[in-house]
Design an enzyme around this catalytic site. Structure first.
Site, PDB file in Angstrom:
ATOM      1  N   HIS A   1     -16.037  20.237  35.031  1.00  0.00           N
ATOM      2  CA  HIS A   1     -15.702  21.598  35.468  1.00  0.00           C
ATOM      3  C   HIS A   1     -15.243  22.420  34.260  1.00  0.00           C
ATOM      4  O   HIS A   1     -15.562  23.604  34.141  1.00  0.00           O
ATOM      5  CB  HIS A   1     -14.568  21.576  36.503  1.00  0.00           C
ATOM      6  CG  HIS A   1     -15.013  21.309  37.906  1.00  0.00           C
ATOM      7  ND1 HIS A   1     -15.763  22.209  38.625  1.00  0.00           N
ATOM      8  CD2 HIS A   1     -14.791  20.251  38.724  1.00  0.00           C
ATOM      9  CE1 HIS A   1     -15.984  21.720  39.841  1.00  0.00           C
ATOM     10  NE2 HIS A   1     -15.408  20.529  39.923  1.00  0.00           N
TER      11      HIS A   1
ATOM     12  N   ASP B   1     -18.393  22.564  42.857  1.00  0.00           N
ATOM     13  CA  ASP B   1     -18.042  21.999  44.164  1.00  0.00           C
ATOM     14  C   ASP B   1     -18.649  22.927  45.210  1.00  0.00           C
ATOM     15  O   ASP B   1     -18.327  24.129  45.240  1.00  0.00           O
ATOM     16  CB  ASP B   1     -16.522  21.938  44.338  1.00  0.00           C
ATOM     17  CG  ASP B   1     -15.865  20.961  43.376  1.00  0.00           C
ATOM     18  OD1 ASP B   1     -16.543  19.985  42.985  1.00  0.00           O
ATOM     19  OD2 ASP B   1     -14.692  21.163  43.026  1.00  0.00           O
TER      20      ASP B   1
ATOM     21  N   GLU C   1     -17.199  12.000  46.624  1.00  0.00           N
ATOM     22  CA  GLU C   1     -17.020  13.416  46.980  1.00  0.00           C
ATOM     23  C   GLU C   1     -18.372  14.044  47.292  1.00  0.00           C
ATOM     24  O   GLU C   1     -19.144  14.328  46.377  1.00  0.00           O
ATOM     25  CB  GLU C   1     -16.336  14.181  45.837  1.00  0.00           C
ATOM     26  CG  GLU C   1     -14.965  13.632  45.457  1.00  0.00           C
ATOM     27  CD  GLU C   1     -14.377  14.346  44.244  1.00  0.00           C
ATOM     28  OE1 GLU C   1     -15.076  15.190  43.626  1.00  0.00           O
ATOM     29  OE2 GLU C   1     -13.213  14.069  43.908  1.00  0.00           O
TER      30      GLU C   1
ATOM     31  N   HIS D   1     -19.196  17.462  45.237  1.00  0.00           N
ATOM     32  CA  HIS D   1     -19.147  17.614  43.780  1.00  0.00           C
ATOM     33  C   HIS D   1     -20.486  17.266  43.125  1.00  0.00           C
ATOM     34  O   HIS D   1     -21.040  16.191  43.359  1.00  0.00           O
ATOM     35  CB  HIS D   1     -18.055  16.710  43.195  1.00  0.00           C
ATOM     36  CG  HIS D   1     -17.895  16.868  41.717  1.00  0.00           C
ATOM     37  ND1 HIS D   1     -17.016  17.768  41.145  1.00  0.00           N
ATOM     38  CD2 HIS D   1     -18.516  16.242  40.679  1.00  0.00           C
ATOM     39  CE1 HIS D   1     -17.094  17.683  39.830  1.00  0.00           C
ATOM     40  NE2 HIS D   1     -18.009  16.758  39.527  1.00  0.00           N
TER      41      HIS D   1
END
Length: 240
Positions: free
Chosen positions: A154, A161, A218, A221
């Site tokens: 990120h 996301d 996740e 992500h």
């Protein structure tokens, strides 16, 4: 005598058929009113077509604001609110920036999603490293927050996301909320309703097709392939 009456009748007839000034005035007034009524019709203003930026002459490493290149995405940037697992607002204002190379891949992926009647909705995009330090201070646990000294993708402008929503803005059911840390959010958890599994499959397969790879734990992500090579950045966007 008969001639007298004939002449009188003729005179009355001519007078009745002659000019009537009052009648003409009424006609003129009616014409004026009609004209005024036409003039008061409100014409709809044409909405100017939005002109988007292009990537011409921009290096792949340049940071860009996605909304400047398309209006086809949805946004709910959670870290600009308190509605996140940190329970704290860590962004000054909600913006979605990525490097150009990431933005290009996202635009292509979104065009594919639109063929299925959905589009990408962002929860988080590029994250300045200073924000990573804020998050680490609140939750200093590498299981949930990347150590800012090492940084995350990120921080490099190569991770997002996301979820999917209909073109009308209705989110697809992915089984959990964003930033739910538990087995139900795992990609390899197939003990879920068919609709949820199909939604995750559409998200994962389309993103992988356009050069992104997922994180097992996740569902939201995605990292752009090769983005780990970029340096950690602390570029901050203007909130004014």
């Amino acid at each position: 005598m008969r001639n007298f009456y004939s002449t009188l009748i003729l005179f009355v007839f001519l007078v009745s058929c002659g000019d009537n000034p009052k009648a003409d005035q009424n006609v003129e007034k009616n014409e004026d009113v009609s004209t005024k009524q036409v003039d008061t019709v409100v014409k709809e203003k044409e909405v100017p077509k939005k002109i988007f930026k292009t990537f011409e002459k921009l290096a792949d490493t340049t940071f860009v604001r996605l909304a400047d290149f398309s209006d086809g995405f949805g946004y709910e940037l959670r870290y600009a609110t308190k509605n996140n697992f940190l329970k704290e607002k860590v962004y000054d204002c909600p913006e979605c920036y990525t490097r150009v190379i990431t933005a290009k891949a996202l635009l292509k992926a979104n065009e594919d999603f639109k063929k299925s009647g959905v589009r990408i909705k962002f929860f988080d995009c590029y994250r300045p490293n200073s924000v990573q330090y804020k998050m680490w201070k609140i939750v200093p646990n590498p299981q949930y927050v990347a150590n800012p000294k090492k940084g995350s993708i990120h921080n490099k402008g190569g991770a997002v996301d996301i979820t999917l929503e209909s073109l009308d803005g209705e989110e697809l059911d992915m089984g959990t909320d964003f930033d739910f840390f538990g087995k139900r959010a795992y990609h390899d958890n197939f003990d879920l309703p068919k609709e949820i599994l199909e939604n995750r499959k559409l998200l994962k397969e389309t993103m992988e097709k356009h050069g992104f790879w997922s994180t097992r734990t996740e569902w939201w992500h995605y990292n752009l392939d090769g983005a780990h090579k970029y340096p950690i950045a602390n570029f901050k966007w203007d909130c004014n």
